[in-house]
Write a protein that holds these residues in place. Sequence first.
Motif, PDB file in Angstrom:
ATOM      1  N   ILE A 216     -28.548 -30.773  -7.994  1.00 51.02           N
ATOM      2  CA  ILE A 216     -27.545 -30.868  -6.934  1.00 51.02           C
ATOM      3  C   ILE A 216     -27.727 -29.562  -6.149  1.00 51.02           C
ATOM      4  O   ILE A 216     -28.725 -28.875  -6.341  1.00 51.02           O
ATOM      5  N   ASP A 217     -26.822 -29.187  -5.269  1.00 50.38           N
ATOM      6  CA  ASP A 217     -27.008 -27.939  -4.539  1.00 50.38           C
ATOM      7  C   ASP A 217     -27.100 -26.773  -5.516  1.00 50.38           C
ATOM      8  O   ASP A 217     -26.546 -26.813  -6.614  1.00 50.38           O
ATOM      9  N   SER A 218     -27.799 -25.725  -5.119  1.00 50.89           N
ATOM     10  CA  SER A 218     -28.117 -24.648  -6.058  1.00 50.89           C
ATOM     11  C   SER A 218     -26.887 -23.925  -6.591  1.00 50.89           C
ATOM     12  O   SER A 218     -26.857 -23.519  -7.756  1.00 50.89           O
ATOM     13  N   ALA A 219     -25.852 -23.744  -5.766  1.00 46.76           N
ATOM     14  CA  ALA A 219     -24.650 -23.053  -6.229  1.00 46.76           C
ATOM     15  C   ALA A 219     -23.968 -23.839  -7.337  1.00 46.76           C
ATOM     16  O   ALA A 219     -23.551 -23.273  -8.362  1.00 46.76           O
ATOM     17  N   THR A 220     -23.854 -25.154  -7.161  1.00 52.61           N
ATOM     18  CA  THR A 220     -23.213 -25.991  -8.176  1.00 52.61           C
ATOM     19  C   THR A 220     -24.067 -26.073  -9.434  1.00 52.61           C
ATOM     20  O   THR A 220     -23.551 -26.027 -10.559  1.00 52.61           O
ATOM     21  N   THR A 221     -25.392 -26.183  -9.248  1.00 55.77           N
ATOM     22  CA  THR A 221     -26.287 -26.236 -10.402  1.00 55.77           C
ATOM     23  C   THR A 221     -26.156 -24.971 -11.247  1.00 55.77           C
ATOM     24  O   THR A 221     -26.065 -25.025 -12.482  1.00 55.77           O
ATOM     25  N   ALA A 222     -26.143 -23.811 -10.577  1.00 54.33           N
ATOM     26  CA  ALA A 222     -26.010 -22.542 -11.301  1.00 54.33           C
ATOM     27  C   ALA A 222     -24.670 -22.455 -12.013  1.00 54.33           C
ATOM     28  O   ALA A 222     -24.578 -21.982 -13.161  1.00 54.33           O
ATOM     29  N   TYR A 223     -23.615 -22.933 -11.373  1.00 54.28           N
ATOM     30  CA  TYR A 223     -22.276 -22.916 -11.959  1.00 54.28           C
ATOM     31  C   TYR A 223     -22.226 -23.780 -13.215  1.00 54.28           C
ATOM     32  O   TYR A 223     -21.696 -23.369 -14.265  1.00 54.28           O
ATOM     33  N   LEU A 224     -22.789 -24.982 -13.130  1.00 48.60           N
ATOM     34  CA  LEU A 224     -22.748 -25.896 -14.265  1.00 48.60           C
ATOM     35  C   LEU A 224     -23.668 -25.443 -15.390  1.00 48.60           C
ATOM     36  O   LEU A 224     -23.368 -25.676 -16.567  1.00 48.60           O
ATOM     37  N   PHE A 225     -24.768 -24.782 -15.044  1.00 44.40           N
ATOM     38  CA  PHE A 225     -25.691 -24.319 -16.081  1.00 44.40           C
ATOM     39  C   PHE A 225     -25.016 -23.297 -16.993  1.00 44.40           C
ATOM     40  O   PHE A 225     -25.316 -23.224 -18.195  1.00 44.40           O
ATOM     41  N   LYS A 226     -24.105 -22.515 -16.449  1.00 44.16           N
ATOM     42  CA  LYS A 226     -23.404 -21.506 -17.246  1.00 44.16           C
ATOM     43  C   LYS A 226     -22.588 -22.141 -18.372  1.00 44.16           C
ATOM     44  O   LYS A 226     -22.253 -21.466 -19.350  1.00 44.16           O
ATOM     45  N   ARG A 227     -22.270 -23.427 -18.219  1.00 42.40           N
ATOM     46  CA  ARG A 227     -21.454 -24.105 -19.225  1.00 42.40           C
ATOM     47  C   ARG A 227     -22.313 -24.746 -20.319  1.00 42.40           C
ATOM     48  O   ARG A 227     -21.784 -25.327 -21.261  1.00 42.40           O
ATOM     49  N   LEU A 228     -23.637 -24.656 -20.182  1.00 43.03           N
ATOM     50  CA  LEU A 228     -24.547 -25.265 -21.146  1.00 43.03           C
ATOM     51  C   LEU A 228     -25.088 -24.229 -22.121  1.00 43.03           C
ATOM     52  O   LEU A 228     -25.036 -23.022 -21.867  1.00 43.03           O
TER      53      LEU A 228
END
Length: 300
Positions: A216-228
Amino acid sequence: MAHISDVYESRDGIRVLMGKGMGTFPATALATFVAVAAVFSYPATANAESLNYAKENGVTIAIANEPPSMQMNPDGTPGGWGPEMDAAVLKEAGVTKFAGQLMEYGAMIPALQSHRADLASTGALYIQPERCEAVLFSDPVSCSGESLIVAAALRDKIKTYDDVASQGLKIGVCGGCTEQKLALEAGVKEDDVVVFPDGASGIKLLETGRIDVFTIDSATTAYLFKRLDAAKWHYVRIGNIRSCVGAAFNNESAELRDVYNEGLRKIRANGTYMEILKKYGLEEDARDIETASTQKLCAK
């Protein structure tokens, strides 16, 4: 192509996804944003095409459920860097009342065209030629790259959308988003493209093995990756693609678009613009703003 939501044809012939229920995310305070409504059904019309109307009655902003770019806070106010930027920009023109409407990205242009929203938040839509034919865009507000999330076992195998295509992997994308187009243009088969309604849903598809790649857009991808769990998953930054977003308006709303651009110039000059980006860790997204222009982006 596998879809998680219903599909219909918009007036401009673009296949888009109708909004469905979204997940709930933690709230972020947005003190500068004054809302006049919470989540509600689409009104018959949203008429803030003129500045005077917008000052008196406020504006309705289309947002997606994609923090940190945008979200609806529990108190009914729009949150995230996009709505916060919109509020700061329009405040310069004397517009201080805002309502948010939650929808999927693919529903935003039809909502603008049918006057169900006055603008799509600047955190929502990349400025692209086909979209420029359907709506008016502000000047570019931020420019970012593309990124993916894959299983750790694929970290050395997946660097680009071309790699996804050549290896026949399934990729999850948000409906109507640029990433869907990029995947198909890279040669990913339609049957290997899975459309999800929001980022949280896409991550669930990744974790349960229904897709091999999330984007998805890079900002959202980076945000969600932090939760993994970083031991299980790998964040891939694609270096050769960069896109710019701006606020989008109905084609009849040139006056509102023009005052948005004027307000954007003012907050860039007084430092508010960078303050907002720094708050969300997005300073890098201002890198290409000096050279980017809506005219060039619409002409590609």
